[in-house]
Design a protein around this motif. Sequence first.
Motif, mmCIF file in Angstrom:
data_model
loop_
_atom_site.group_PDB
_atom_site.id
_atom_site.type_symbol
_atom_site.label_atom_id
_atom_site.label_comp_id
_atom_site.label_asym_id
_atom_site.label_seq_id
_atom_site.Cartn_x
_atom_site.Cartn_y
_atom_site.Cartn_z
ATOM 1 N N SER A 7 0.835 -1.134 0.449
ATOM 2 C CA SER A 7 0.072 0.209 0.155
ATOM 3 C C SER A 7 0.970 1.170 -0.001
ATOM 4 C CB SER A 7 -0.622 -0.319 1.157
ATOM 5 O OG SER A 7 0.119 0.427 2.519
ATOM 6 N N GLY A 8 0.124 2.126 0.176
ATOM 7 C CA GLY A 8 0.989 3.396 0.302
ATOM 8 C C GLY A 8 1.904 3.465 1.231
ATOM 9 N N ALA A 9 0.524 3.329 2.453
ATOM 10 C CA ALA A 9 1.527 3.699 3.363
ATOM 11 C C ALA A 9 2.117 2.966 3.398
ATOM 12 C CB ALA A 9 0.244 4.024 4.950
ATOM 13 N N VAL A 26 5.705 4.975 2.609
ATOM 14 C CA VAL A 26 6.005 5.512 3.314
ATOM 15 C C VAL A 26 6.989 5.773 4.431
ATOM 16 C CG1 VAL A 26 5.549 8.161 4.826
ATOM 17 C CG2 VAL A 26 3.896 7.755 1.786
ATOM 18 N N PHE A 39 -1.205 14.439 2.865
ATOM 19 C CA PHE A 39 -1.690 12.628 3.294
ATOM 20 C C PHE A 39 -0.621 11.989 2.438
ATOM 21 C CE2 PHE A 39 -3.971 9.239 3.433
ATOM 22 C CZ PHE A 39 -4.468 9.069 3.932
ATOM 23 N N GLY A 74 -0.833 8.316 4.584
ATOM 24 C CA GLY A 74 -1.189 7.126 5.303
ATOM 25 C C GLY A 74 -1.614 7.000 6.790
ATOM 26 N N GLU A 101 4.694 15.517 -1.423
ATOM 27 C CA GLU A 101 3.802 15.221 -2.427
ATOM 28 C C GLU A 101 4.390 16.196 -3.542
ATOM 29 O OE1 GLU A 101 -0.237 13.931 -1.094
ATOM 30 O OE2 GLU A 101 0.438 14.928 -0.093
ATOM 31 N N GLU A 135 -4.663 14.515 -1.543
ATOM 32 C CA GLU A 135 -6.435 14.888 -0.135
ATOM 33 C C GLU A 135 -6.315 15.738 -0.225
ATOM 34 O OE1 GLU A 135 -6.433 11.016 -1.559
ATOM 35 O OE2 GLU A 135 -7.317 11.590 0.353
ATOM 36 N N ASP A 195 6.652 11.492 -2.529
ATOM 37 C CA ASP A 195 5.077 10.931 -2.290
ATOM 38 C C ASP A 195 4.721 10.810 -3.315
ATOM 39 O OD1 ASP A 195 3.600 9.673 -1.228
ATOM 40 O OD2 ASP A 195 2.581 10.063 0.879
ATOM 41 N N VAL A 214 2.438 8.736 -4.289
ATOM 42 C CA VAL A 214 1.345 8.096 -4.787
ATOM 43 C C VAL A 214 -0.031 7.465 -5.394
ATOM 44 C CG1 VAL A 214 -0.353 6.220 -2.599
ATOM 45 C CG2 VAL A 214 1.953 6.133 -2.165
ATOM 46 N N GLN A 215 -0.133 9.436 -4.838
ATOM 47 C CA GLN A 215 -1.139 9.531 -5.790
ATOM 48 C C GLN A 215 -0.517 10.440 -7.717
ATOM 49 O OE1 GLN A 215 -5.519 11.498 -5.032
ATOM 50 N NE2 GLN A 215 -3.951 11.186 -3.192
ATOM 51 N N LYS A 274 -0.958 2.512 -5.709
ATOM 52 C CA LYS A 274 -2.169 3.472 -5.996
ATOM 53 C C LYS A 274 -1.875 2.695 -7.595
ATOM 54 C CE LYS A 274 -4.129 7.048 -3.642
ATOM 55 N NZ LYS A 274 -5.733 6.371 -3.608
#
Length: 433
Positions: free
Chosen positions: A113-115, A118, A141, A143, A217, A222, A250, A252-253, A279
């Motif tokens: 996962s993203g969390a 990180v 954001f 995670g 990010e 988010e 980050d 992730v998104q 993601k």
Amino acid sequence: MLPGPEAARLIEIDKVYVSPSYTRIYPLVAEKGEGLWIYDVDGNLFLDFTAGIAVCSTGHCHPEVIAAIKKQADNLLHMSGTDFYYTPQIILAEKLAMLAGGKDGNRVFFGNSGAEAVEAAFKLARWHTRRELNLAFFGAFHGRTMGALSLTASKTIQKKYYNPLVPGITHIHYPYCYRCPYNLSCPECGLACVRWIEDTLFRTTIPPEEVAAIFVEPIQGEGGYIVPPPEFHRELKKIAEKYGILLVADEVQSGMGRTGKMFAMEHFGVTPDMTALAKGIASGMPLGALVARADIMDWEAGSHASTFGGNPLSCQAALATIKLIQEKLMDNAALQGNYFKNSLLELQKSHECMGDVRGLGLMIAVELVRDRNSKKPDKSLRDKIIQNSFKKGLLLLGCGENSIRFCPALSVSSEEIDTCLDIFEEAVKEATR
Ligand SMILES: Cc1ncc(COP(=O)(O)O)c(C=O)c1O
């Protein structure tokens, strides 16, 4: 009428058995996905401009991704990359290490996962630098696990009653230029938000030689799909380098082609020391990856691992996803993203409530306000527009306090964008009537 009978029945069961911490905002019970389209359990059809929160990058159930998963499922489901070797994980690591670029080579840690990606960055930064402090940004954001949550500064509900969190993290202002936290305007401000780190923080409270990493990010997700000024990340990187601090992106998104480049940091001409991915990386299969410069990922055997991280199915899905992104989807994201943003900017002219339209590629947001002069955030209008859109067959999600994000699959067509825009405009008109 939504929800239909089967969706309503299932939601009643969900209410009893599923964690109430989830934040479902409308009663969609998804049954089948194909490209940009979702059928619910009653046979209703929806145009999906959420991609399952920016995850289904190649569209729902892309045949090449499904074929790769099926083929792998016939051979090997799991063997744990922590204790054994298997081909898909090795090949994917090589692929990601190459994609991340830089002149010193990279290595990859796999999670689910993203969390977890990180979290791995957080631990590796401490391990490598032997420093205890970190910087992160308001609005970020990263995670929900305790380390990632400690870096997060998005909404207090995400932290309420979970203190004490991991100590040693200082949050600083992100360049949210539409609502500058310093009440300045860019570029005349001279990037006051970056200068503040050196001029104030490092002089008064935080000794820079104790800072392990800056977590950022490239585009705040988010927090509201906030695109920083072009020089922001370069200036941040300069400060990081000056004090031997690691810059952790980050992505992730924002990563995996969503912004029209493989990694959003490329728009800013910056190669970070580490990049967290998840993601969109595997089209919906659970996978997180931390890509770090080879000389930084120097922790010893046993210092970090994950039983399921980088499982064979997810790795094959990621390899198929990356192939599709490189072949055509990244270019499509740039092309359609441009068309989409320009169309929204056109729409903005006739709707006073559309305060700001921003984004890169297919990571686009509209910020809803009472009027463009006062810029007063209008969260309830934002929520109404999302509900209206749902009733008309368009799936949208919010971000930030009062924004709507548009993060469709990278395979979106201009016809699908036009349909989205028609429904969105109707939803806006109805909400402001
Ligand atoms: C930038 C960013 N980092 C980390 C995460 C956490 O990812 P996950 O929910 O997979 O743990 C998210 C999720 O939205 C995100 O947007």
